[in-house]
Scaffold this active site. Sequence first.
Site, PDB file in Angstrom:
ATOM      1  N   ASN A   3      22.278 -14.437  92.584  1.00  0.00           N
ATOM      2  CA  ASN A   3      22.251 -15.865  92.279  1.00  0.00           C
ATOM      3  C   ASN A   3      21.833 -16.081  90.822  1.00  0.00           C
ATOM      4  OD1 ASN A   3      20.828 -18.834  92.634  1.00  0.00           O
ATOM      5  ND2 ASN A   3      22.575 -18.490  93.986  1.00  0.00           N
ATOM      6  N   ARG A  45      20.735 -20.077  89.844  1.00  0.00           N
ATOM      7  CA  ARG A  45      21.914 -20.930  90.022  1.00  0.00           C
ATOM      8  C   ARG A  45      21.627 -22.051  91.008  1.00  0.00           C
ATOM      9  NH1 ARG A  45      26.759 -22.071  92.796  1.00  0.00           N
ATOM     10  NH2 ARG A  45      28.524 -22.339  91.387  1.00  0.00           N
ATOM     11  N   CYS A  46      20.980 -21.720  92.123  1.00  0.00           N
ATOM     12  CA  CYS A  46      20.665 -22.748  93.115  1.00  0.00           C
ATOM     13  C   CYS A  46      19.811 -23.867  92.526  1.00  0.00           C
ATOM     14  CB  CYS A  46      19.916 -22.134  94.292  1.00  0.00           C
ATOM     15  SG  CYS A  46      20.902 -21.088  95.368  1.00  0.00           S
ATOM     16  N   MET A  47      18.927 -23.512  91.587  1.00  0.00           N
ATOM     17  CA  MET A  47      17.965 -24.476  91.059  1.00  0.00           C
ATOM     18  C   MET A  47      18.520 -25.319  89.922  1.00  0.00           C
ATOM     19  SD  MET A  47      14.327 -22.444  91.059  1.00  0.00           S
ATOM     20  CE  MET A  47      14.852 -21.207  89.860  1.00  0.00           C
TER      21      MET A  47
END
Length: 413
Positions: free
Chosen positions: A356, A401-403
């Site tokens: 990620n 990436r998620c954040m």
Amino acid sequence: MSTNPTPGDRPTHGADSEVGRLGTVMLHRPGVELKRLTPRNNDRLLFDGIPWVARAQDEHDAFAAALRDRGVEVLYLMDLLTETLAAEEVRHVAITTALAGLHIGDTMRRWLGPMLSDASPAELATHLTAGIRNDEVRGGFGLVTSLLPDYDFLIDPLPNLLFTRDSSVWIRDHVTITSLAMPARARETQLTELIYTRHPRFAGTPRLHGWDTEHVEGGDVLLLAPGVLAIGVGERTTPAGAEQLAREVFGAGLAHTVLAVPIAQERATMHLDTVCTMVDVDKIVMYPNVADSLTAYAVTRAGGPDADDDLNLHVADAEHFLVAAAKAMGIDTLHQIDTGLDPVTAEREQWDDGNNTLAIAPRVAVAYERNDETNDRLEDAGIEVVRIAGSELGSGRGGPRCMSCPIARAPLG
């Protein structure tokens, strides 16, 4: 703080890839909502543990600083939300939506409505994101407040706001308002939609999808190249959601190919970006334990990209993901960089969000520092790795990436 530019100096928003130089990003700094997690509710609220909030904030501040050091403008979701809630009509929509839960009951709903209406924009933003517990109310007494335990929430907190990638995705100059599948996250995109529709910075921005449509989550949407999207279909994004988004991007002329990528419906692979992320125009870091079995269905408009009818889609037979992706991207090979060196290490580092990564330019990516072997392999492949701490941030199962929701990237080429 966010800014409110006038129409003449409003920055250009949009992205046509995962790796174009990052200009603007939206983050959410961990706040009071994380302090609402307990062993009683963390599973329901989709966290694997109880994070040390102060340390999570320090880690997040370092993440934001690393982005700013590379020239990235950082916007914070709470600032944008607070500014959006300054408008009375927006406040009404936000409050009505928050009080729609059937567990609240009319007595409490009639009391909470005026209480929230009297709150300042900052106070209201906190109530909507941190939630309101039963023992925090001072009125509306009835069966609901009498029978619910003190620690139960009348309005649930939103600890997953940390993962801003999931609730919106920019596809070229359009913003996609996603539809989150898990009940614990449903209100996130309602708030995101308010920001994009009512904040002055985004006035006139064309939109796709919406929070009340078929389920699509941003972690499942990868902009592989200009005109090419990959959409993971698994635990969170449904086949109907992927199909609907494909129709929308074709109808708006934003893509010529959508790759529908089936992924296992389990916690470890909840989104496509837990399996793979782009780190260069032709390089992808990928979990090797699923790489051989990962397939894709290429979806195009029936009759070609200029067809008048965007309702008729052509779905090709499944191919290996890397093969289908390279064809759609118009390149010879999409090079795979493995997570870890052996199956056990790969499994550990995939769980710790080794896949990620957040590209901030071609061949430059932000990654959690703890994934040593994956980061070494990235560097061996010519990728500069910006390492950040994430021991507490990762407790909700999400990496750099998620954040982050990229709002502006430089076009490729």
